[in-house]
Write an enzyme that holds these catalytic residues in place. Structure first.
Site, mmCIF file in Angstrom:
data_model
loop_
_atom_site.group_PDB
_atom_site.id
_atom_site.type_symbol
_atom_site.label_atom_id
_atom_site.label_comp_id
_atom_site.label_asym_id
_atom_site.label_seq_id
_atom_site.Cartn_x
_atom_site.Cartn_y
_atom_site.Cartn_z
ATOM 1 N N TYR A 1 -58.414 47.032 -6.260
ATOM 2 C CA TYR A 1 -58.962 47.709 -7.437
ATOM 3 C C TYR A 1 -60.459 47.463 -7.571
ATOM 4 O O TYR A 1 -60.934 46.345 -7.339
ATOM 5 C CB TYR A 1 -58.275 47.218 -8.707
ATOM 6 C CG TYR A 1 -56.874 47.737 -8.898
ATOM 7 C CD1 TYR A 1 -56.637 49.107 -8.984
ATOM 8 C CD2 TYR A 1 -55.799 46.867 -9.003
ATOM 9 C CE1 TYR A 1 -55.348 49.586 -9.170
ATOM 10 C CE2 TYR A 1 -54.506 47.340 -9.194
ATOM 11 C CZ TYR A 1 -54.285 48.700 -9.271
ATOM 12 O OH TYR A 1 -53.026 49.167 -9.466
ATOM 13 N N LYS B 1 -42.564 20.318 -23.163
ATOM 14 C CA LYS B 1 -42.843 21.579 -23.863
ATOM 15 C C LYS B 1 -43.231 22.655 -22.845
ATOM 16 O O LYS B 1 -43.542 22.335 -21.688
ATOM 17 C CB LYS B 1 -43.949 21.358 -24.891
ATOM 18 C CG LYS B 1 -45.265 20.878 -24.301
ATOM 19 C CD LYS B 1 -46.215 20.381 -25.403
ATOM 20 C CE LYS B 1 -47.536 19.925 -24.782
ATOM 21 N NZ LYS B 1 -48.417 19.292 -25.777
ATOM 22 N N MET C 1 -51.356 43.110 -10.333
ATOM 23 C CA MET C 1 -50.217 42.606 -11.096
ATOM 24 C C MET C 1 -49.199 41.904 -10.204
ATOM 25 O O MET C 1 -48.713 40.820 -10.520
ATOM 26 C CB MET C 1 -49.553 43.757 -11.860
ATOM 27 C CG MET C 1 -48.458 43.281 -12.800
ATOM 28 S SD MET C 1 -47.626 44.641 -13.625
ATOM 29 C CE MET C 1 -48.921 45.270 -14.657
ATOM 30 N N ARG D 1 -55.554 19.484 -36.455
ATOM 31 C CA ARG D 1 -54.696 20.541 -35.931
ATOM 32 C C ARG D 1 -53.360 20.457 -36.657
ATOM 33 O O ARG D 1 -53.100 21.250 -37.556
ATOM 34 C CB ARG D 1 -54.553 20.307 -34.411
ATOM 35 C CG ARG D 1 -54.175 21.494 -33.606
ATOM 36 C CD ARG D 1 -54.186 21.194 -32.128
ATOM 37 N NE ARG D 1 -53.226 20.166 -31.716
ATOM 38 C CZ ARG D 1 -52.881 19.911 -30.457
ATOM 39 N NH1 ARG D 1 -53.422 20.595 -29.477
ATOM 40 N NH2 ARG D 1 -51.998 18.979 -30.167
#
Ligand code: PLP
Length: 356
Positions: free
Chosen positions: A250, A29, A298, A127
């Site tokens: 940043y 998956k 990013m 679940r």
């Protein structure tokens, strides 16, 4: 660049089958835990794996296209691709996918359609899967299963990575009892990666290992018995000298207290390198650890390479992989698990699959 060692994945799968003492599927998956489901499944298929698990219908359709009907020229049946989240009858567009039946509505719909299916009994996850009430209904009225061709009855462990947790034994007992009442004679599928290490009582006809195939430690707290699989490299774009008092990145979150050499590297959180690692991670350059400084942005991040004077643009450093820098190691630095480190690896990387 993301290097995936398919030989290591196959070796891990064989090792897990041997430890389990019974067959094991391949859980692929989330695009094979971020490493490329098609390539992983083809390698496992060539090694003899005949059942694959995905989460979503779309993942199943993509995998069926990647695997085709079976190994080239082989006369065996095509591999089973089981969709954990299930799907409505016919929604697999003749791809021959196998739905997991997670509630009585699924059972009714697929019984009417005469589907091949896997029946999921919830024994402690709350679940997906039939809950205790639905299990009682089915045990009273097994005719509801008529028409289905059940490949397996399954359950999923909540705490397999904590061998001492009492829920493991509770789930074992509930599953044994419910499976024999509801689906006697149907093959069982039980352990995930960690469950394989819980011993005899957790053996079934088909284990469903995922993380351990990809080198994540299925026995946290003890040495990792699996081979490492993934290495992520990124290129140094620039190396610059900064002076005492200069800040990096940043928020000016990192400030030099003395002259340093900073390498700017072409990867960031858009490549799946979690921003939460800002200021608390490292990479390997020429085998030496170099600290990540400032914030992950990013597409870029910055490392202090003062102690590696040879560092130059064009060189690659090892963001993920190597001694002390496995996905589990990196996860520990920012409070997550190796699974999230791998499945975060975005589509941006050029993936290189080696050594099938
Ligand atoms: C993801 C998953 C697995 C594989 O679990 P790992 O811990 O990665 O081995 C097995 N079964 C189910 C139902 C899952 O959702």
């Amino acid at each position: 660049m993301l290097h995936v060692d398919l030989g290591a994945i196959v070796a891990n799968w064989r090792d897990l089958v041997a430890r389990h003492g019974a067959p094991a599927a391949g859980v692929v998956k989330a695009d094979g835990y971020g490493l490329g489901a098609g390539a992983v499944a083809r390698a496992l298929q060539a090694a003899g794996c005949t059942t694959f698990f995905v989460a979503h219908l779309t993942e199943g359709l993509v995998l069926r296209a990647a695997l085709g009907a079976g190994p080239q020229g082989a006369r065996e049946a095509p591999p089973d691709i089981v969709v954990l989240n299930g799907f409505r009858p016919g929604a697999d567009e003749d791809a021959g996918l196998v739905p997991v039946l997670n509630h009585l509505g699924d059972v009714a719909a697929h019984a009417a359609a005469g589907s091949r299916a896997v029946l999921h009994l919830d024994t402690g996850m709350s679940r997906l899967g039939l809950d205790a009430r639905e299990q009682a209904v089915l045990a009273q009225d097994r005719g509801r299963l008529d028409g289905l061709r059940l490949l397996h009855v399954m359950t999923h462990l909540a705490c397999a990575d904590e061998p001492e947790h009492p829920l493991n034994e509770a789930q074992r007992a509930r599953f044994a009892e419910a499976a024999s009442r509801i689906a006697p004679g149907v093959k069982r599928s039980f352990a995930n990666s960690s469950g394989i290490f819980l011993g005899e009582g957790f053996r079934s006809d088909l284990a469903r290992p995922g993380c351990a195939l990809y080198g994540i430690n299925p026995t946290p707290g003890a040495a990792n018995p699996m081979r490492q699989v993934a290495r992520v490299e990124a290129e140094i774009l620039q190396v610059r000298e900064i002076a005492a008092g200069d800040t990096v990145g940043y928020g000016a979150s990192w400030q030099a207290t003395e002259p340093r050499r900073i390498a700017t590297v072409a990867a960031g959180y858009a490549d799946g390198y979690l921003r939460a690692l800002s200021g608390r991670s490292l990479a390997l350059l020429r085998g030496r650890a170099v600290p990540l400084i400032g914030r992950v942005s990013m597409d870029l991040m910055t490392f202090d390479v003062t102690d590696v004077p040879e560092a130059a643009p064009g060189e690659r450093l090892l963001l993920i992989g190597g001694e002390g820098n496995t996905p589990d190691d990196i996860a520990a630095r920012c409070g997550t698990i190796g699974y999230e480190i791998l499945t975060s690896l975005g589509a941006r990387y050029h993936r290189v699959h080696e050594g099938a």
